[in-house]
Design a protein around this motif. Structure first.
Motif, short mmCIF file in Angstrom:
data_model
loop_
_atom_site.label_atom_id
_atom_site.label_comp_id
_atom_site.label_asym_id
_atom_site.label_seq_id
_atom_site.Cartn_x
_atom_site.Cartn_y
_atom_site.Cartn_z
N ARG A 9 8.78 -2.71 -1.80
CA ARG A 9 8.70 -1.33 -1.33
C ARG A 9 9.73 -1.09 -0.23
N ASN A 10 10.12 0.15 -0.09
CA ASN A 10 11.07 0.52 0.96
C ASN A 10 10.38 0.53 2.32
N LEU A 11 11.21 0.49 3.36
CA LEU A 11 10.74 0.65 4.74
C LEU A 11 11.21 2.01 5.24
N LEU A 12 10.29 2.85 5.67
CA LEU A 12 10.63 4.19 6.14
C LEU A 12 9.77 4.51 7.36
N GLY A 13 10.43 4.73 8.48
CA GLY A 13 9.71 5.07 9.70
C GLY A 13 8.73 4.00 10.13
N GLY A 14 9.01 2.76 9.78
CA GLY A 14 8.16 1.65 10.18
C GLY A 14 7.06 1.29 9.21
N SER A 15 6.96 2.01 8.07
CA SER A 15 5.87 1.79 7.11
C SER A 15 6.43 1.54 5.72
N PRO A 16 5.74 0.73 4.90
CA PRO A 16 6.16 0.55 3.50
C PRO A 16 6.01 1.87 2.74
N ARG A 17 6.92 2.11 1.81
CA ARG A 17 6.86 3.39 1.11
C ARG A 17 7.44 3.26 -0.30
N ASP A 18 6.76 3.89 -1.25
CA ASP A 18 7.27 4.01 -2.61
C ASP A 18 8.17 5.23 -2.69
N ALA A 19 8.84 5.39 -3.82
CA ALA A 19 9.66 6.58 -4.02
C ALA A 19 8.79 7.82 -4.06
N ASP A 20 9.33 8.92 -3.56
CA ASP A 20 8.56 10.16 -3.49
C ASP A 20 8.06 10.60 -4.87
N GLY A 21 8.88 10.34 -5.89
CA GLY A 21 8.48 10.74 -7.24
C GLY A 21 7.64 9.70 -7.96
N GLY A 22 7.41 8.55 -7.34
CA GLY A 22 6.58 7.51 -7.94
C GLY A 22 7.26 6.69 -9.02
N ASP A 23 8.58 6.81 -9.16
CA ASP A 23 9.29 6.09 -10.21
C ASP A 23 9.78 4.73 -9.71
N TRP A 24 10.00 3.81 -10.67
CA TRP A 24 10.41 2.44 -10.34
C TRP A 24 11.57 2.03 -11.24
#
Length: 496
Positions: A9-24
């Motif tokens: 998962r990505n790191l964004l603002g200090g938290s793990p995050r998936d893509a906004d659209g939910g795609d992989w």
């Protein structure tokens, strides 16, 4: 998508995050040709969120309010944590891009030194007091960070090439959004998990993963990005440069090469041949500094070719996860196709293939993306195989008669990233190092790098320098400050 794939998962603002659209996106193991992991497929919306987080962090007291010494302390802690995670990250990187585990262990065990070096430089950035020529004026300069940096990294050595950018930009006080190659993102996503453990404020380091057009281009074009630091191929670098120009962004571009590795007749031929093999067949030729043009003085040409064919012919090709493997796969299926096209083109141009030139059959790895170590003789410098970057295990050997001809051939290239010189004549070594048009020249060695040595290209091989003290300058800007010490009120309509 297979449910048993490892998800990063990505790191964004200090938290793990998936893509906004939910795609992989599936990440493929090059040795097997099969998916093993998945990464988020980000879009412009994810880029906006990541840049906003980095911008907020850059302006925050938690980051901007730190002293330079405190920033350095965070980098020292990161280096210590990284040292403990080196083996895990090396295993991920080998699985993701097919590089040899022996090489990845070496790179990952060396990486903490990069972060420690720039940790030490963090509080060595100084301005100066100017002996200004105006009476009753005090003037000085400050060296300040640029802001939010976009780091775009390639698939061949993701964490090493990220460190060349990330360590100095953080030491200088910037924040960052990292966009790794969609072909090899997993080690980067595993690495950025370490920043919270090191105590970095949330949002200082962020990532987006995905395809160039869907998240890479929006990142480069984003108005809140102050600079783009890019490593990759020439077409990608040109696209970044054009996009960055729209907003007058600063850039560092580390691009391709067609590096000449020059063997003179007086060289220690055993060392030179080993250096030639290291220059092109290590990492399956997938390095920007690959010594893909081997220039050999004519009186030792045949002996060098015989030695090269004998040595390279013994290379063990196979599973990159085994420590005794010497040549692994090409990282992407598309790149293997390009390498094979270059090989076919060299044959059509009249070059003679004296080793390899085909796809090997490796039991258990029939679907892997392998190419045999390949050597061509009968090459002249006008052939495409001598002018175009192959980015694979393909060596073109070009004979020459004397020093002047060697220089003429070496410099007759649009690229200027690196070069090698093999000679026991110290005068020749110095002359060649002065006159070869390359950002790095190795004498009686090849493919050596250090956090202390500036690295970058001339001509179409790039803009700017990474590593060494010069790298800090790439992420700083100078501000002049004037203070009136009590001059009489001046005419407001006249420049002071």
């Amino acid at each position: 998508m297979a449910e048993d794939l490892t998800r990063f998962r990505n790191l964004l603002g200090g938290s793990p995050r998936d893509a906004d659209g939910g795609d992989w996106i599936e990440s493929i193991d090059p040795a097997t040709g099969k998916p093993w992991a998945s990464i988020p497929r980000c879009t412009a919306a994810d880029v906006d969120a990541a840049v906003a987080a980095a911008r907020t962090a850059f302006r925050s007291q938690q980051w901007r309010g730190l002293t330079a010494t405190a920033r350095g302390a965070l980098l020292y802690r990161l280096a210590d944590i990284l040292a403990g995670e080196a083996e895990r990250l090396a295993q991920i990187e080998t699985r993701d891009n097919g590089k040899l585990i022996a090489e990845m262990r070496g790179q990952l065990n060396y990486l903490p030194a990069y972060y420690r070096y720039f940790a030490g430089l963090a509080d060595k950035v100084e301005g100066s007091v100017l002996p200004i020529d105006k009476p009753m004026m005090h003037a000085f300069t400050r060296r300040e960070p640029l802001g939010v940096i976009a780091c775009i990294t390639p698939w061949n050595s993701p964490l090493l090439l990220l460190a060349w950018k990330l360590a100095p930009l953080l030491a200088a006080g910037n924040t960052v959004v990292i966009k790794p190659s969609e072909h090899a993102s997993c080690s980067t996503l595993a690495f950025v998990e370490l920043f919270e453990r090191a105590g970095f404020p949330a949002g200082v380091v962020n990532t987006v993963t995905g395809l160039p057009g869907e998240c890479g281009e929006p990142l480069v074009r984003h108005p809140d990005i102050a600079k783009v630091a890019f490593t990759g191929g020439e077409p990608g670098g040109i696209a970044v440069y054009r996009s960055a120009a729209d907003n007058l962004k600063k850039v560092t571009l580390e691009l391709g090469g067609k590096s000449p590795n020059i063997i003179f007749g007086d060289a220690d031929l055993e060392r030179a041949v080993y250096g030639a093999v290291s220059g092109i067949f290590a990492a399956s030729g997938q390095t920007c500094i690959a010594g893909s043009r081997l220039l050999v003085q004519r009186d030792v040409h045949d002996e060098v070719v015989d030695r090269l064919v004998a040595l390279a012919g013994t290379a063990r090709i196979g599973d990159p996860k085994l420590v005794d493997t010497q040549v692994g796969p090409v990282t992407t299926l598309a790149q293997r196709g390009k390498v094979l096209e270059h090989i076919a083109g060299a044959r059509q141009s009249g070059a003679e293939c004296v080793l390899g030139g085909d796809v090997p059959t490796i039991p258990g790895f029939e679907d892997g993306w392998f190419v045999q170590p390949t050597i061509f003789t009968g090459v002249n410098n006008n052939m495409p195989i001598a002018r175009e970057e192959v980015f694979g295990p393909v060596l073109a050997i070009i004979p020459f008669d004397d020093e002047d001809e060697a220089l003429s051939i070496a410099n007759d290239s649009p690229y200027g990233l690196a070069a090698g010189v093999w000679t026991q004549d110290i005068g020749r070594a110095i002359r060649m190092s002065e006159q070869v048009e390359a950002g790095t020249v190795w004498v009686n060695t090849y493919r050596a790098v250090s956090f202390m040595a500036p690295f970058g290209g001339m001509k179409r091989s790039g803009i700017g320098r990474e590593s060494g003290q010069e790298a800090m300058d790439e992420y700083l800007q100078t501000k002049s400050v004037w203070i009136d010490l009590g001059n009489p009120v001046a005419n407001p309509f006249v420049m002071r």
